[in-house]
Scaffold this active site. Structure first.
Site, PDB file in Angstrom:
ATOM      1  N   ASN A 152       0.753  -1.299   0.125  1.00  0.00           N
ATOM      2  CA  ASN A 152       0.109   0.224  -0.053  1.00  0.00           C
ATOM      3  C   ASN A 152       0.939   1.233   0.054  1.00  0.00           C
ATOM      4  O   ASN A 152       0.659   2.270  -0.618  1.00  0.00           O
ATOM      5  CB  ASN A 152      -1.095   0.078   1.162  1.00  0.00           C
ATOM      6  CG  ASN A 152      -0.299  -0.188   2.341  1.00  0.00           C
ATOM      7  OD1 ASN A 152       0.947  -0.690   2.554  1.00  0.00           O
ATOM      8  ND2 ASN A 152      -1.362  -0.164   3.494  1.00  0.00           N
ATOM      9  N   GLU A 250       4.007  -4.306  12.349  1.00  0.00           N
ATOM     10  CA  GLU A 250       3.096  -3.379  12.316  1.00  0.00           C
ATOM     11  C   GLU A 250       2.070  -3.928  11.299  1.00  0.00           C
ATOM     12  O   GLU A 250       2.158  -4.021  10.300  1.00  0.00           O
ATOM     13  CB  GLU A 250       3.829  -2.190  11.469  1.00  0.00           C
ATOM     14  CG  GLU A 250       2.923  -0.974  11.787  1.00  0.00           C
ATOM     15  CD  GLU A 250       1.801  -0.702  10.836  1.00  0.00           C
ATOM     16  OE1 GLU A 250       0.620  -1.206  10.801  1.00  0.00           O
ATOM     17  OE2 GLU A 250       2.140  -0.315   9.593  1.00  0.00           O
ATOM     18  N   CYS A 285      -3.547   0.787   6.799  1.00  0.00           N
ATOM     19  CA  CYS A 285      -3.906   0.246   8.188  1.00  0.00           C
ATOM     20  C   CYS A 285      -4.414   1.295   9.195  1.00  0.00           C
ATOM     21  O   CYS A 285      -5.225   0.812  10.021  1.00  0.00           O
ATOM     22  CB  CYS A 285      -2.364  -0.455   8.753  1.00  0.00           C
ATOM     23  SG  CYS A 285      -1.342   0.724   8.823  1.00  0.00           S
TER      24      CYS A 285
END
Length: 484
Positions: A152, A250, A285
């Site tokens: 992303n 993460e 996210c």
């Protein structure tokens, strides 16, 4: 394009390739090797051999190399924007306004911080018998860091892992995202040409179940730094535990936004539309994913969201006028389509959008979303926005915390006490006040709780220390000053 192993640009050991396509129209942009386990093993062996040379490189030289790379990125900015835009699916507006520039800033930041990775000096005269003794601490490289990078924000997120690892004196092996590795391969040339020791930096292209899995389990890798899904993070943790690697995770998020009744409904609507639909096409996210609105302004916010969403241009991400582009893959679109259908079957009302064409899904706005609805339980990685009313701020905080994720949250209000109470009670790594949650600044620690991460934070000094070994040195009776 080939991948980089031990200072050589090579194809995979068995000649297998992946086709890299434009996510909107499927046109072929290029090919990249599909690395094998043997390729991974070769890269790890080379990194292990190179780590002593990298550890001997002084901080000022590491800083010079990173400064050079950042300058090359800036000099080639327009070409890199075009390349990343084509392969990644994010809109031209977004990449032109953020990612490439952010990568250059991040790398320059690590260049500066490489010269500031200092330990402490600790007098020991607080303990009887050690009055004339002294200790100090020093940070030394871990050795070999494996960086697993998502699709992303590939260049930006990679810059934290690669520049941070090199700044700390490590060798770094990167596993590029299989959907969009081309821009990273181009930038890898800049690192290689800047004067790093052979095999200090290597980049592998290939499938996660092959490359990522092998990096997680193999001896010789001292740390895995992963940005990705919670599912993959758990798999990597299990594999890494067999060799006691350090792991920095993460992971996913289902970020909540709380909109209180004292804010302008239009300003709130503008923020959540930007944070959900026009940031990464909803594939971030920390993007806006669950919105809880004071019931006194709920309808007003809904009306503004619908008006603003109708005005968005949806389509070809390479067109500078486009606001919302396609999802990264057919599999990603399949997942979001399933979640939309599940939400409707569970009783939620779809006010607009949710129409799929190939990998494109039009921005979907939902109301009447129950607490156990798919849209509130799962992470939805696409342009889908549930708008849920609440009665009290305590109820809103409880709704926000009712999630397996805990990455970021946002609150909109002018009530200082409400802000302070919410920031203390929200079970997340970061709380953003009066701004949408799709916000990450390289100078701040970033990471989450619960299934959003393992408690480690990424940021300039946080990453440098995490990618280092802390050593303590004790000098017994170093001087004769105190009477004992």
């Amino acid at each position: 394009m080939n991948m980089l192993i031990s200072g050589e640009w090579v194809s995979s050991s068995d000649g297998a390739e992946m086709t890299i396509q434009n996510p909107y129209d499927g046109s072929v942009l290029g090919h990249a090797p599909a690395a094998t386990v043997a390729d991974v093993d070769r890269a790890v062996s080379a990194a292990v051999s190179a780590k002593s040379a990298m550890a001997r490189m002084p901080a000022h030289e590491r800083a010079r190399i990173l400064e050079d790379v950042a300058s090359r990125i800036t000099a080639n900015r327009e070409m890199l924007i075009q390349m990343l835009n084509a392969e990644n699916g994010k809109t031209f507006k977004e990449i032109n306004g953020w990612e490439i520039d952010a990568a250059a800033r991040i790398i320059k930041g690590y260049a500066e911080e490489a010269k500031r990775l200092h330990g402490d000096t600790i007098p020991l005269n607080s303990m009887k018998g050690l009055e004339n003794s002294l200790a100090y601490t020093v940070y030394q490289p871990l050795g070999v860091v494996a960086a697993i990078v998502p699709f992303n924000y590939p260049v930006e997120l990679w810059s934290h892992k690669l520049a941070g690892g090199l700044a700390a004196g490590n060798c770094v092996i990167t596993k590029a995202p299989e959907e969009c590795p081309l821009t990273m391969l181009e930038i890898s040339r800049y690192y290689e040409e800047a004067g790093l020791p052979k095999a200090a930096h290597q980049i592998l292209t290939g499938r996660g179940e092959v490359v990522g899995a092998r990096l997680a389990e193999i001896e010789g890798v001292d740390m895995i730094s992963l940005t990705g899904s919670t599912r993959v993070g758990k798999l990597v943790s299990v594999a890494a535990s067999q060799t006691l690697k350090k792991v920095n995770l993460e992971l996913g998020g289902s970020d909540a936004t709380i909109i209180c009744g004292d804010v302008d409904p239009l300003i709130a609507a503008q923020a959540i539309v930007a944070g959900r639909f026009t940031s990464g096409n909803g594939q971030i996210c920390c993007s806006v994913k669950r919105v809880f609105i004071d019931k006194t302004i709920h309808q007003a916010v809904v009306d503004h969201v619908l008006d603003l969403t109708r005005g968005l241009v949806v389509g070809d991400h390479t067109d500078p006028a486009t606001d919302v582009g396609p999802l990264i893959s057919t599999r990603a679109a399949d997942t979001v389509e399933r979640q939309i259908q599940a939400a409707v079957s569970e009783g939620a009302t779809l006010l607009m959008g949710g129409v799929r064409t190939n990998q494109q899904i039009t921005p979907a706005v939902f109301v009447d979303v129950a607490e156990d609805n798919t849209l509130l339980r799962e992470e939805v990685f696409g342009p889908v926005l549930p708008l849920v009313p609440f009665d009290t701020i305590d109820e809103a905080v409880a709704l926000a915390n009712n999630s397996e994720f805990g990455l970021q949250a946002a609150i909109f209000t002018n009530d200082f006490r409400a802000i302070m109470n919410a920031t203390m009670k929200l079970e997340v790594g970061t709380v953003v006040v009066n701004h949408q949650s799709a916000m990450r600044l390289e100078c701040l620690p970033f990471g989450g709780r619960k299934n959003s991460g393992n408690g480690v934070r990424e940021g300039f000094m946080e990453t440098l220390k995490d990618m280092s070994e802390l050593k303590t040195v004790i000098f017994k009776d170093a001087f004769d000053v105190f009477d004992c």
